[in-house]
Write an enzyme that holds these catalytic residues in place. Structure first.
Site, short mmCIF file in Angstrom:
data_model
loop_
_atom_site.label_atom_id
_atom_site.label_comp_id
_atom_site.label_asym_id
_atom_site.label_seq_id
_atom_site.Cartn_x
_atom_site.Cartn_y
_atom_site.Cartn_z
N CYS A 116 49.78 28.21 44.93
CA CYS A 116 48.93 29.38 45.48
C CYS A 116 48.17 28.81 46.56
CB CYS A 116 47.74 29.71 44.36
SG CYS A 116 48.38 30.31 42.78
N HIS A 257 40.79 32.57 46.51
CA HIS A 257 41.89 33.00 45.66
C HIS A 257 41.71 33.88 44.56
CE1 HIS A 257 45.93 32.77 44.12
NE2 HIS A 257 45.53 32.00 43.01
N ASN A 287 47.12 38.03 40.23
CA ASN A 287 47.52 36.77 41.02
C ASN A 287 48.70 36.87 41.67
OD1 ASN A 287 47.80 34.30 41.72
ND2 ASN A 287 46.94 33.05 39.74
N1 ACO Z 1 45.40 39.22 25.29
C1 ACO Z 1 44.84 38.75 24.04
N2 ACO Z 1 44.52 37.71 23.91
C2 ACO Z 1 44.91 36.57 24.77
C3 ACO Z 1 45.48 36.96 25.93
C4 ACO Z 1 45.84 38.29 26.11
N3 ACO Z 1 46.68 38.60 27.28
N4 ACO Z 1 45.83 35.63 26.57
C5 ACO Z 1 45.28 34.72 25.83
N5 ACO Z 1 44.72 35.44 24.67
C6 ACO Z 1 43.85 34.77 23.53
C7 ACO Z 1 44.27 33.33 23.40
O1 ACO Z 1 45.73 33.06 22.50
C8 ACO Z 1 43.15 32.73 22.56
O2 ACO Z 1 43.30 33.29 21.33
P1 ACO Z 1 42.85 32.13 20.04
O3 ACO Z 1 41.49 31.80 20.20
O4 ACO Z 1 43.22 32.87 18.86
O5 ACO Z 1 43.72 31.04 20.35
C9 ACO Z 1 42.18 33.54 23.31
O6 ACO Z 1 42.41 34.66 23.93
C10 ACO Z 1 41.23 32.77 24.18
O7 ACO Z 1 42.22 32.16 25.15
P2 ACO Z 1 41.79 31.08 26.27
O8 ACO Z 1 42.88 30.58 27.09
O9 ACO Z 1 40.48 30.13 25.97
O10 ACO Z 1 40.98 32.34 27.22
P3 ACO Z 1 40.07 32.30 28.44
O11 ACO Z 1 39.03 32.95 28.38
O12 ACO Z 1 40.11 31.00 28.98
O13 ACO Z 1 41.16 33.24 29.50
C11 ACO Z 1 43.01 32.95 31.26
C12 ACO Z 1 42.50 32.94 29.66
C13 ACO Z 1 42.76 34.35 31.48
C14 ACO Z 1 44.33 32.45 31.46
C15 ACO Z 1 41.81 32.04 31.89
O14 ACO Z 1 42.04 30.53 31.37
C16 ACO Z 1 42.17 31.87 33.52
O15 ACO Z 1 42.29 32.66 34.03
N6 ACO Z 1 42.67 30.86 33.93
C17 ACO Z 1 42.72 30.22 35.10
C18 ACO Z 1 44.06 30.99 35.85
C19 ACO Z 1 44.18 30.29 37.41
O16 ACO Z 1 43.17 30.13 37.97
N7 ACO Z 1 45.53 30.19 37.94
C20 ACO Z 1 45.42 29.80 39.44
C21 ACO Z 1 46.46 29.07 39.89
S1 ACO Z 1 47.94 30.06 39.26
C22 ACO Z 1 49.10 29.36 40.43
O17 ACO Z 1 48.88 28.40 40.97
C23 ACO Z 1 50.51 30.26 40.39
#
Ligand code: ACO
Length: 330
Positions: A116, A257, A287
């Site tokens: 990114c 970003h 993203n």
């Molecule tokens: N739908 C429903 N539930 C989901 C989904 C989905 N699409 N995705 C994850 N969950 C669930 C998980 O399985 C987990 O369930 P569990 O508690 O039963 O295990 C629960 O939701 C919570 O998961 P978390 O990973 O803790 O959720 P979080 O609130 O952190 O959100 C997310 C996840 C959206 C991925 C977030 O962590 C995020 O945005 N991270 C950063 C991503 C980023 O910045 N990327 C940048 C660089 S990308 C690049 O360089 C290519």
């Protein structure tokens, strides 16, 4: 005589097909409500590879719009840098495909991989070439078809990404005021495991039968990436401002970003950025990795949110891991 880089054109392009959150409900356990509230994403564009949409086709479309805005043609370019982790092919590079398509006979071209952060890495490299006097005019692209690297069964990643391309044209100026004021680039390979594409490179080649079913898709430890993205984008923003003895109050507009609206809100809160001084489009695009910042820049500029004389601060965080910031004055 000192040289600086002036931004004189931007462009962006997206595939035709739009995928809504509801579309995911039929093949992974997720919901429109979860995706909207946890990420801020509503829709994303997905390339139709079979119809010829690809990283290079999107990059070419974005580049043509940027050239048009700059009132230049491909023949005026000396350098083409493409930030992408999804090149059409390893050889020729996406940069070379662009060079041919744009008739940029004079330009040398290459791709760089910084996930990114690819656009800001490319902007910084082009700026260095212009400052040395080696290059007069450069095209910097961030372009991705990350949909080709998604595991569509992994709900934790498949809903997050979209395809697109953004382009920027820089040209040499002697005016330090209206130029790229500075960039800061960072990497930390010790944290590479939190966001990676484990296979597909030369160490696990797809053509050997024993590797054919290995994992060529994006792996992410979401919450680790989240925390690091917030901290590092804030630190990188403060560092580039400190280089110029400026504070966030001196900045007219911020482009972050677009990975998760909660990451954006945390950056805005810490840096005390009001909503009207930033651009949010991840609801429409998800993203788009290296394409994100040039697309934001293009939309904000074309729609009048930023204008000549404004100081614009950009910050990003990406896989590998990489992060970067850039401060420009239009
Ligand atoms: N739908 C429903 N539930 C989901 C989904 C989905 N699409 N995705 C994850 N969950 C669930 C998980 O399985 C987990 O369930 P569990 O508690 O039963 O295990 C629960 O939701 C919570 O998961 P978390 O990973 O803790 O959720 P979080 O609130 O952190 O959100 C997310 C996840 C959206 C991925 C977030 O962590 C995020 O945005 N991270 C950063 C991503 C980023 O910045 N990327 C940048 C660089 S990308 C690049 O360089 C290519």
């Amino acid at each position: 005589m000192s040289f600086f880089s002036q931004l004189i054109g931007t462009g962006s392009a997206f595939p035709e097909k739009v995928m809504t959150n509801a579309d995911f409900e039929s093949f992974v356990e997720t919901s429109d409500e979860w995706i909207r509230t946890r990420t801020g994403i509503h829709t994303r564009h997905i390339a139709d590879i079979r119809k010829g949409e690809s990283t290079s086709s999107l990059a070419i479309a974005a580049a043509k719009k940027a050239l048009e805005m700059a009132k230049l043609s491909g023949k005026d370019l000396d350098l083409i840098v493409v930030g992408t982790v999804t090149p059409d092919s390893v050889m020729p590079t996406t940069g070379n495909l662009l060079q041919a398509a744009l008739g940029a006979e004079r330009a040398f071209s290459f791709d760089l991989q910084a996930a990114c952060s690819g656009f800001l890495y490319g902007l910084s490299i082009a700026d260095q070439f212009i400052r040395t006097g080696a290059v007069q005019t450069a095209l910097v692209i961030g372009a991705e078809t990350l949909s080709t690297l998604i595991n569509w069964q992994d709900r934790g990643t498949c809903v997050l990404f979209g395809d697109g391309a953004g382009a920027a044209i820089l040209t040499r100026t002697s005016d330090p005021e209206h130029s790229i004021l500075g960039t800061r680039l960072y990497s930390d390979g010790t944290k590479g495991d939190i966001l990676k594409i484990p296979h597909g490179g030369a160490k696990v080649p797809h053509y050997l039968p024993e590797y054919r079913h290995k994992d060529h898709s994006i792996h992410m430890q979401g919450s680790e990436v989240f925390k690091l993205a917030v901290r590092n984008m804030i630190d990188a923003s403060m560092a580039v401002l400190a280089d110029h003895h400026l504070t966030p109050e001196d900045v007219d507009f911020f482009l972050f970003h677009q990975a998760n609206v909660r990451i954006l809100e945390m950056c805005m809160k810490t840096l005390k950025v009001p909503r009207e001084k930033t651009w949010i489009n991840l609801d429409r695009y998800g993203n788009t990795s290296a394409a994100t910042l040039p697309v934001c820049l293009d939309e904000a500029w074309r729609q009048g949110a930023i204008k000549t004389g404004d100081r614009v601060l950009m910050a990003t965080f990406g896989g590998g891991v990489t992060w970067a910031s850039g401060l420009i004055r239009l």
